[in-house]
Scaffold this active site. Structure first.
Site, PDB file in Angstrom:
ATOM      1  N   CYS A 157       0.904  -1.106   0.533  1.00  0.00           N
ATOM      2  CA  CYS A 157      -0.022   0.226   0.127  1.00  0.00           C
ATOM      3  C   CYS A 157       0.558   1.656  -0.462  1.00  0.00           C
ATOM      4  O   CYS A 157       0.227   2.367  -0.781  1.00  0.00           O
ATOM      5  CB  CYS A 157      -0.916   0.091   1.181  1.00  0.00           C
ATOM      6  SG  CYS A 157      -0.155  -0.396   2.524  1.00  0.00           S
ATOM      7  N   GLU A 209       8.314  -3.845   5.809  1.00  0.00           N
ATOM      8  CA  GLU A 209       8.207  -2.478   5.152  1.00  0.00           C
ATOM      9  C   GLU A 209       9.045  -2.129   4.165  1.00  0.00           C
ATOM     10  O   GLU A 209       9.095  -1.424   2.920  1.00  0.00           O
ATOM     11  CB  GLU A 209       7.674  -1.371   5.311  1.00  0.00           C
ATOM     12  CG  GLU A 209       6.557  -1.459   4.856  1.00  0.00           C
ATOM     13  CD  GLU A 209       5.370  -1.449   4.434  1.00  0.00           C
ATOM     14  OE1 GLU A 209       4.473  -0.960   3.756  1.00  0.00           O
ATOM     15  OE2 GLU A 209       5.142  -2.489   4.914  1.00  0.00           O
ATOM     16  N   HIS A 250      -0.886   7.302   3.338  1.00  0.00           N
ATOM     17  CA  HIS A 250       0.021   6.588   3.704  1.00  0.00           C
ATOM     18  C   HIS A 250       1.203   8.047   2.978  1.00  0.00           C
ATOM     19  O   HIS A 250       0.329   9.231   1.983  1.00  0.00           O
ATOM     20  CB  HIS A 250       0.789   6.155   2.905  1.00  0.00           C
ATOM     21  CG  HIS A 250       0.373   4.986   3.743  1.00  0.00           C
ATOM     22  ND1 HIS A 250       0.118   4.580   5.251  1.00  0.00           N
ATOM     23  CD2 HIS A 250       0.792   3.248   3.392  1.00  0.00           C
ATOM     24  CE1 HIS A 250      -0.247   3.172   5.974  1.00  0.00           C
ATOM     25  NE2 HIS A 250       0.405   2.513   4.755  1.00  0.00           N
TER      26      HIS A 250
END
Length: 358
Positions: A157, A209, A250
């Site tokens: 994402c 991540e 984000h």
């Protein structure tokens, strides 16, 4: 467009809940079955959901559906659904096996999970960027021995906040990229109520991540060759990822060096003029304008910008020259809409339009 019956695997979690909101009134996807863990199986959906995480209420049409067992009811789900969305919370090896089991049962899988993102014949698609990667599905079906079944995945994402802004600049050949992402708590499936430790705080680590942020863009920018996707070998990307006290959205601070340095005006023009297959095909979930650039010094902001175009737009702002790199800018996207469930729904719309669910 033909209508399709759809299953949602992992329906009780935050992303599963978001799927159901997005699909409640979808013009050609009709949810017919929900599945989750054995602890939820056999219950009515409204009883199986321990906590409804989203501000919008649970759609009434799903409340009385009986939740199936995601691992043992595969054949039943495959007989009812033309394809499934998958957003389960399991170890990666189990997710890989589960998604392949659905595909081998001739039930295509559109996955929100990371387990198959680097399987060479599984397309990892941002629909506006690399729709051509869907062609690798033929090779995947040959490997799996299926006629209809396959797996297609969306990317991490956080990539949506900067990769769509770098892609239109390919003609200037970006060579080095540094990015720092500031990621909302919903990306961890949390709210402020369930993650009180984030209040007045920043957590400078999100497991796995940074590796995803550095490697996944290279697959997206890769080429289909001999039945597999070969990752690009440039640009060089380095990333840091932080969890911040934001509910949704984000943000990325991005620094770029180019082989052929463009002007600021050329970058803005490339952003403003860029569109992809979803816009050309006028897909239901596609934003009318993919990239929005703001001249305001204090934009984009999660609170102000995350729901633009139903949360499916990507934002850029604060573009300026840099003394170490060539340029720096801020990127932004809604992580559970553009980044997660919404991105998967858009991918499914693209697959439907291209005939892959036939």
């Amino acid at each position: 467009m033909k209508s399709y019956n759809v299953g949602v695997i992992g329906a009780t979690g935050m992303v599963g809940q978001r799927f159901l909101l997005l699909l409640e009134k979808h013009p050609y996807f009709n949810v017919v079955c929900l599945a989750a863990s054995p602890a939820s199986a056999g219950k009515k959906y409204k009883d199986a959901v321990k906590k409804w995480h989203l501000s919008e209420p649970m759609p009434e049409k799903y409340g009385n559906l009986t939740v199936l067992n995601a691992e043992t009811d595969i054949d039943k789900i495959a007989s009812e659904a033309d394809f499934v969305f998958c957003a389960v919370n399991m170890p990666k090896d189990k997710i890989r096996a589960l998604e392949e089991a659905y595909a081998k049962a001739e039930c295509p899988v559109v996955s929100n999970n990371s387990a198959h993102r680097f399987t060479p014949d599984v397309p990892m698609v941002i629909p506006e960027i690399n729709a051509e990667h869907l062609s690798v599905i033929d090779a995947q079906r040959a490997r799996l021995g299926t006629k209809r079944g396959f797996i297609a995945v969306k990317s991490n994402c956080s990539l949506q906040s900067y990769v769509p802004l770098l892609h239109p600049l390919a003609e200037f050949n970006p060579t080095e990229i540094a990015v720092c992402t500031y990621q909302a708590i919903s990306g961890a499936g949390k709210t402020f109520e369930t993650m009180p430790e984030i209040i007045d705080n920043i957590i400078p680590y999100i497991g796995g991540e940074e590796e995803k942020s550095q490697l996944e863009p290279l697959k997206i920018w890769g080429k289909v060759q001999n039945g597999r996707i070969v990752c690009a070998n440039s640009p060089k990307i380095t990333a840091q990822c932080l969890r911040v006290p934001v509910s949704d959205g984000h943000t990325a601070a991005c620094f770029v060096k180019f082989e052929k340095k463009p002007s600021k005006e050329q970058i803005i023009e490339a952003w403003n003029n860029y569109s992809g297959e979803p816009q050309k095909l006028n897909l239901p979930s596609a934003p009318r304008k993919f990239i929005h650039y703001s001249e305001q010094d204090d934009r984009p902001q999660p609170k102000l910008d995350r729901n633009t175009e139903n949360g499916m737009a990507v934002f850029a702002g604060r573009l300026r020259e840099d003394e170490v790199f060539d340029y720096k800018f801020i990127g932004f996207s809604h992580n559970t809409l553009r980044g997660a469930a919404g991105g998967a729904v858009l991918l499914a719309e693209l697959l439907a339009e291209k005939g892959y669910f036939g």
